[in-house]
Scaffold this motif. Sequence first.
Motif, PDB file in Angstrom:
ATOM      1  N   GLU A  78     102.615  32.217  16.608  1.00 27.68           N
ATOM      2  CA  GLU A  78     103.215  31.302  17.572  1.00 27.68           C
ATOM      3  C   GLU A  78     102.290  31.163  18.782  1.00 27.68           C
ATOM      4  O   GLU A  78     101.825  32.156  19.336  1.00 27.68           O
ATOM      5  N   THR A  79     102.052  29.923  19.190  1.00 21.68           N
ATOM      6  CA  THR A  79     101.159  29.648  20.311  1.00 21.68           C
ATOM      7  C   THR A  79     101.757  28.560  21.196  1.00 21.68           C
ATOM      8  O   THR A  79     102.800  27.976  20.888  1.00 21.68           O
ATOM      9  N   LEU A  80     101.063  28.246  22.279  1.00 21.82           N
ATOM     10  CA  LEU A  80     101.484  27.157  23.157  1.00 21.82           C
ATOM     11  C   LEU A  80     101.325  25.793  22.488  1.00 21.82           C
ATOM     12  O   LEU A  80     102.064  24.865  22.802  1.00 21.82           O
ATOM     13  N   ALA A  81     100.366  25.675  21.588  1.00 23.73           N
ATOM     14  CA  ALA A  81     100.142  24.426  20.845  1.00 23.73           C
ATOM     15  C   ALA A  81     100.959  24.487  19.563  1.00 23.73           C
ATOM     16  O   ALA A  81     100.443  24.673  18.468  1.00 23.73           O
ATOM     17  N   THR A  82     102.278  24.304  19.690  1.00 24.06           N
ATOM     18  CA  THR A  82     103.199  24.597  18.597  1.00 24.06           C
ATOM     19  C   THR A  82     102.968  23.745  17.359  1.00 24.06           C
ATOM     20  O   THR A  82     103.161  24.224  16.238  1.00 24.06           O
ATOM     21  N   ALA A  83     102.583  22.484  17.518  1.00 25.10           N
ATOM     22  CA  ALA A  83     102.399  21.608  16.364  1.00 25.10           C
ATOM     23  C   ALA A  83     101.209  22.018  15.509  1.00 25.10           C
ATOM     24  O   ALA A  83     101.052  21.534  14.389  1.00 25.10           O
ATOM     25  N   MET A  84     100.372  22.910  16.032  1.00 30.70           N
ATOM     26  CA  MET A  84      99.210  23.401  15.297  1.00 30.70           C
ATOM     27  C   MET A  84      99.430  24.812  14.760  1.00 30.70           C
ATOM     28  O   MET A  84      98.498  25.436  14.259  1.00 30.70           O
ATOM     29  N   ASP A  85     100.673  25.304  14.822  1.00 28.14           N
ATOM     30  CA  ASP A  85     100.978  26.649  14.332  1.00 28.14           C
ATOM     31  C   ASP A  85     101.148  26.614  12.820  1.00 28.14           C
ATOM     32  O   ASP A  85     102.261  26.549  12.284  1.00 28.14           O
ATOM     33  N   VAL A  86     100.028  26.636  12.109  1.00 27.04           N
ATOM     34  CA  VAL A  86     100.017  26.539  10.648  1.00 27.04           C
ATOM     35  C   VAL A  86      99.117  27.638  10.097  1.00 27.04           C
ATOM     36  O   VAL A  86      97.934  27.701  10.448  1.00 27.04           O
ATOM     37  N   GLY A  87      99.667  28.468   9.240  1.00 32.55           N
ATOM     38  CA  GLY A  87      98.891  29.565   8.661  1.00 32.55           C
ATOM     39  C   GLY A  87      98.304  29.254   7.308  1.00 32.55           C
ATOM     40  O   GLY A  87      97.428  29.985   6.821  1.00 32.55           O
ATOM     41  N   ASP A  88      98.766  28.165   6.669  1.00 28.18           N
ATOM     42  CA  ASP A  88      98.287  27.802   5.336  1.00 28.18           C
ATOM     43  C   ASP A  88      98.250  26.283   5.228  1.00 28.18           C
ATOM     44  O   ASP A  88      99.110  25.669   4.598  1.00 28.18           O
ATOM     45  N   PRO A  89      97.278  25.620   5.836  1.00 30.03           N
ATOM     46  CA  PRO A  89      97.259  24.158   5.899  1.00 30.03           C
ATOM     47  C   PRO A  89      97.049  23.506   4.533  1.00 30.03           C
ATOM     48  O   PRO A  89      96.102  23.826   3.810  1.00 30.03           O
ATOM     49  N   SER A  90      97.930  22.584   4.190  1.00 30.46           N
ATOM     50  CA  SER A  90      97.875  21.940   2.873  1.00 30.46           C
ATOM     51  C   SER A  90      96.579  21.193   2.637  1.00 30.46           C
ATOM     52  O   SER A  90      96.038  21.186   1.526  1.00 30.46           O
ATOM     53  N   ASN A  91      96.063  20.533   3.669  1.00 29.25           N
ATOM     54  CA  ASN A  91      94.901  19.678   3.456  1.00 29.25           C
ATOM     55  C   ASN A  91      93.590  20.446   3.306  1.00 29.25           C
ATOM     56  O   ASN A  91      92.555  19.831   3.062  1.00 29.25           O
ATOM     57  N   MET A  92      93.648  21.767   3.418  1.00 30.95           N
ATOM     58  CA  MET A  92      92.463  22.537   3.050  1.00 30.95           C
ATOM     59  C   MET A  92      92.111  22.294   1.587  1.00 30.95           C
ATOM     60  O   MET A  92      90.929  22.291   1.210  1.00 30.95           O
ATOM     61  N   GLU A  93      93.118  22.030   0.759  1.00 29.46           N
ATOM     62  CA  GLU A  93      92.854  21.727  -0.653  1.00 29.46           C
ATOM     63  C   GLU A  93      92.042  20.447  -0.798  1.00 29.46           C
ATOM     64  O   GLU A  93      91.123  20.367  -1.617  1.00 29.46           O
ATOM     65  N   ARG A  94      92.367  19.447  -0.004  1.00 30.59           N
ATOM     66  CA  ARG A  94      91.586  18.211  -0.053  1.00 30.59           C
ATOM     67  C   ARG A  94      90.171  18.437   0.486  1.00 30.59           C
ATOM     68  O   ARG A  94      89.194  17.932  -0.082  1.00 30.59           O
ATOM     69  N   LEU A  95      90.048  19.165   1.579  1.00 28.88           N
ATOM     70  CA  LEU A  95      88.723  19.431   2.134  1.00 28.88           C
ATOM     71  C   LEU A  95      87.827  20.110   1.125  1.00 28.88           C
ATOM     72  O   LEU A  95      86.655  19.737   0.941  1.00 28.88           O
ATOM     73  N   ARG A  96      88.365  21.103   0.437  1.00 34.98           N
ATOM     74  CA  ARG A  96      87.551  21.841  -0.542  1.00 34.98           C
ATOM     75  C   ARG A  96      87.266  21.002  -1.782  1.00 34.98           C
ATOM     76  O   ARG A  96      86.254  21.210  -2.456  1.00 34.98           O
ATOM     77  N   HIS A  97      88.140  20.046  -2.070  1.00 30.06           N
ATOM     78  CA  HIS A  97      87.881  19.125  -3.183  1.00 30.06           C
ATOM     79  C   HIS A  97      86.721  18.192  -2.849  1.00 30.06           C
ATOM     80  O   HIS A  97      85.823  17.981  -3.680  1.00 30.06           O
ATOM     81  N   HIS A  98      86.729  17.654  -1.656  1.00 29.55           N
ATOM     82  CA  HIS A  98      85.692  16.694  -1.275  1.00 29.55           C
ATOM     83  C   HIS A  98      84.346  17.358  -0.993  1.00 29.55           C
ATOM     84  O   HIS A  98      83.298  16.716  -1.126  1.00 29.55           O
ATOM     85  N   PHE A  99      84.366  18.607  -0.577  1.00 34.81           N
ATOM     86  CA  PHE A  99      83.129  19.311  -0.226  1.00 34.81           C
ATOM     87  C   PHE A  99      83.039  20.603  -1.035  1.00 34.81           C
ATOM     88  O   PHE A  99      83.106  21.702  -0.495  1.00 34.81           O
ATOM     89  N   PRO A 100      82.888  20.459  -2.361  1.00 32.72           N
ATOM     90  CA  PRO A 100      82.858  21.650  -3.230  1.00 32.72           C
ATOM     91  C   PRO A 100      81.539  22.391  -3.120  1.00 32.72           C
ATOM     92  O   PRO A 100      80.504  21.823  -2.764  1.00 32.72           O
ATOM     93  N   ASP A 101      81.582  23.668  -3.401  1.00 31.83           N
ATOM     94  CA  ASP A 101      80.360  24.456  -3.415  1.00 31.83           C
ATOM     95  C   ASP A 101      80.582  25.677  -4.298  1.00 31.83           C
ATOM     96  O   ASP A 101      81.532  25.712  -5.089  1.00 31.83           O
TER      97      ASP A 101
END
Length: 442
Positions: free
Chosen positions: A295-318
Amino acid sequence: MQYVSTRTPDHRVSLSTALQDGLAPDGGLYVPEHFPDLGPEAFEGCETIEAVAERLLRPFTADDPLAADLPAICEATYGFPVPLREVGRRTSVLELFHGPTAAFKDVGARYLADSLARLNEDAEQPLTILVATSGDTGAAVAAAFWRKPNVDVVVLYPKGKVSDRQEQQLTGWSDNVQTVAVHGVFDDCQRLVKAAFQDETWQSRKRLSSANSINIGRLLPQMTYYAMASLRHWRAHGTRPNVIVPSGNLGNGLACLYARECGLPIGEVILTTNENRPVTHFLETGTYEAFETQETLATAMDVGDPSNMERLRHHFPDSGRGESLRDAVGAARVTDAQIEAQIRRGPDAWDTVWDPHTATAVQAREERDPDDDNDWILVATAHPAKFPEVVEPLVGHEVDVPAPLAEVMARSRPVPEIDPSLDALADVVFADRTTPSSVPDR
């Protein structure tokens, strides 16, 4: 243009199918199979954001039933200003909080709502939109879909984990919008949405879609304000500005990367996070790991497992060590103390009152370029009036509430509260509704 699943690349669907399904059958996220080549010259004569949006999105709707409606959808998406305001020190602020709910998510939500309403106008069964929110998404989706015909919306938010004014926004709806308070964190809400999509009972009883940034229909329109901002800067200065994006579930940052992939004049992209670690940890170590939400002051960014990391890793595979993604994007982790410091000094240093999320971008800008050697665009994702308990004590005065925000807050009412289980959610969603799913506009 076809859209493929991040988990089964040979599974291709149309844009309309991707919008209505939300999530791919294999649990993956839909992504464009390719990106068009649209440099600045492709936008000659496009002077308004609606015109830029139509030009940018045209290839993404090619051969789709929505293609003929694209000009009207772009007009419906905006209707409010998206200013790029210069604040000195080679820095501009892209203000995305002038829409109905005073947050950047109004753009994607309005595009998606207008598109889905058109696609479902004659459907026998209403479409049910499930959306998890850490604050701003739910209000934007509720506002965009409110009283749209043949569409129902269920908004899940973590009880006690959003600001008071955000909660008032989330609970100010009726008719075809049902808000549910979940005893947990945002990631619990997000897991419930994903679980419903994978559950046979839910699939048999409801036509489900999502309005979170797991839906590609949220990301595509968000590209358009990055296109407009970068073109304005390019036309005025002839340089590619670096862009800093406050990030939680990573959809807004990914939209900026999409715009750059299309050829828009964007330089380095930096994702700022609060004290939640998954993004910076991955870029530092090359190993993705979900963390317990902080929990932080920037509440809308309080995410521990962001869904779109899957898209990022899809587009930039290594090879799994993160090198490709590190080449594509930077990240900065910002503490609550740093957020407070930037809000406190914002009026004197930048002649601006920052909200807690945009303050993370300001912190990264000052750390990265103290000597002002580069051009920067900071993305202002929410109006500071949404966070008075944080902002006002630091700046020493009240922040005026935008009229549309005040109107929604005045309608706030009690909503059901549940434990974070699919059975508990089903008890609310499958209960008889006393209001119709199709309500005419007033």
